[in-house]
Design a protein around this motif. Structure first.
Motif, short mmCIF file in Angstrom:
data_model
loop_
_atom_site.label_atom_id
_atom_site.label_comp_id
_atom_site.label_asym_id
_atom_site.label_seq_id
_atom_site.Cartn_x
_atom_site.Cartn_y
_atom_site.Cartn_z
N GLY A 141 0.79 -1.22 0.00
CA GLY A 141 0.00 0.00 0.00
C GLY A 141 0.82 1.26 0.00
N ARG A 142 0.51 2.12 0.94
CA ARG A 142 1.14 3.44 0.95
C ARG A 142 2.39 3.49 1.81
N ALA A 143 3.06 2.44 2.00
CA ALA A 143 4.24 2.41 2.87
C ALA A 143 5.28 3.41 2.40
N ALA B 6 7.19 4.21 -8.10
CA ALA B 6 8.40 3.40 -8.29
C ALA B 6 8.63 2.56 -7.04
N ALA B 7 8.37 3.15 -5.89
CA ALA B 7 8.55 2.42 -4.63
C ALA B 7 7.59 1.25 -4.56
N ALA B 14 10.54 4.78 -0.82
CA ALA B 14 10.94 6.05 -1.45
C ALA B 14 12.21 6.57 -0.76
N LYS B 15 12.21 6.41 0.54
CA LYS B 15 13.36 6.85 1.32
C LYS B 15 14.65 6.20 0.83
N TYR B 19 18.08 7.52 -1.05
CA TYR B 19 19.39 7.20 -0.46
C TYR B 19 20.29 6.52 -1.49
N TYR B 20 19.77 5.57 -2.22
CA TYR B 20 20.57 4.87 -3.23
C TYR B 20 21.08 5.87 -4.27
#
Lengths: 143, 143
Positions: A141-143, B6-7, B14-15, B19-20
């Motif tokens: 989901g929205r993680a 994309a996440a 996304a975090k 970072y990558y």
DNA sequence: CTTGACCTTACCATCATGGGAAGGTCCACC
DNA sequence: GGTGGACCTTCCCATGATGGTAAGGTCAAG
């Protein structure tokens, strides 16, 4: 004695002794007139205790609890045992995770020629399109 | 597509994508007029590759090499295999270390009554005086 | 035009440890 | 008496990979 001697006698680096003091794992050491930390034999004993517990993989938070129990004449050995077995369980889980990764990679590596050709099942597996069978990371989901 | 999509599609948060990018594991993403990162299907593929490699415990540095090999048509499968087996060896060593700690603690816990009494071989072992047999931490000289 | 979901950067925390810099102290030797 | 070197002090930075949060900008749907 100074911090260097305490370090040598306990097996804990001076750096770590200061760190343990800063996080409250050990009580602040006494100070000489010049501001040098001063240690007694008992302090070295405590540091050695910490060193041994670290060598067994105990996290500092647990070591703090173990130190308290060590100094508590009315401790119940079941408390110590519980901390120890909890830690063992955590390590066993880590071992299981590592073992699973090892098995997967070894399985893939078995069928990899390992020569001058580019084809490689390891790369293929990493680059494979999403499957429904492989638990695809999808941060739900929205993680 | 934006970083959130994309996440979700790659299983990398996304975090972590940011970072990558910051450490150069992936190329800087394109940007929309508003400064939003923009991703294509290929970027998602690369991220999924990274995610799978992470799930197998590969460190990012090794993943960087694996990504290069993935994109290199003239790669030699032995290079991939070597990276994989090196990682396997590292994990096996970690397993051995953990297993040794587990065994030691379990051995001590076996003879611990685990009741209301204070006596406990675990505490005794941690608090024992220095021995010549037990490899005492002594940071060997001026360490 | 507002609301809410999304994006941005920047900083902090984890866990335990090492490294180094800049500066003060102490002692032994000459 | 002085000096050198071994020691001490605090402070900051780095590791590895990740999460959290805060302050602020953007976008689209209603």
């Amino acid at each position: 004695m100074n911090i260097g001697d305490a370090a040598r006698q306990s097996g804990v680096s001076a750096k770590m002794i200061r760190y343990y003091e800063s996080i409250g794992l050990i009580a602040p050491a006494g100070r000489s007139e010049a501001g040098y930390r001063v240690y007694e034999a008992d302090d070295v004993h405590r540091l050695r205790f910490i060193r041994r517990a670290r060598d067994l993989g105990f996290p500092l938070e647990t070591i703090s609890a173990l130190l308290d129990l060590w100094g508590n004449r009315r401790r119940r050995s079941e408390q110590v045992k519980a901390l120890a077995l909890h830690h063992v369980a955590a390590m066993k889980e880590q071992i299981a995770n590592l073992q699973a990764m090892v098995s997967t990679i070894e399985h893939l590596a078995e069928t990899c020629h390992g020569d001058g050709r580019p084809d490689c099942p390891i790369i293929d597996e990493l680059a494979a399109p999403p499957t429904r069978s492989r638990r695809e990371g999808r941060p739900s989901g929205r993680a």
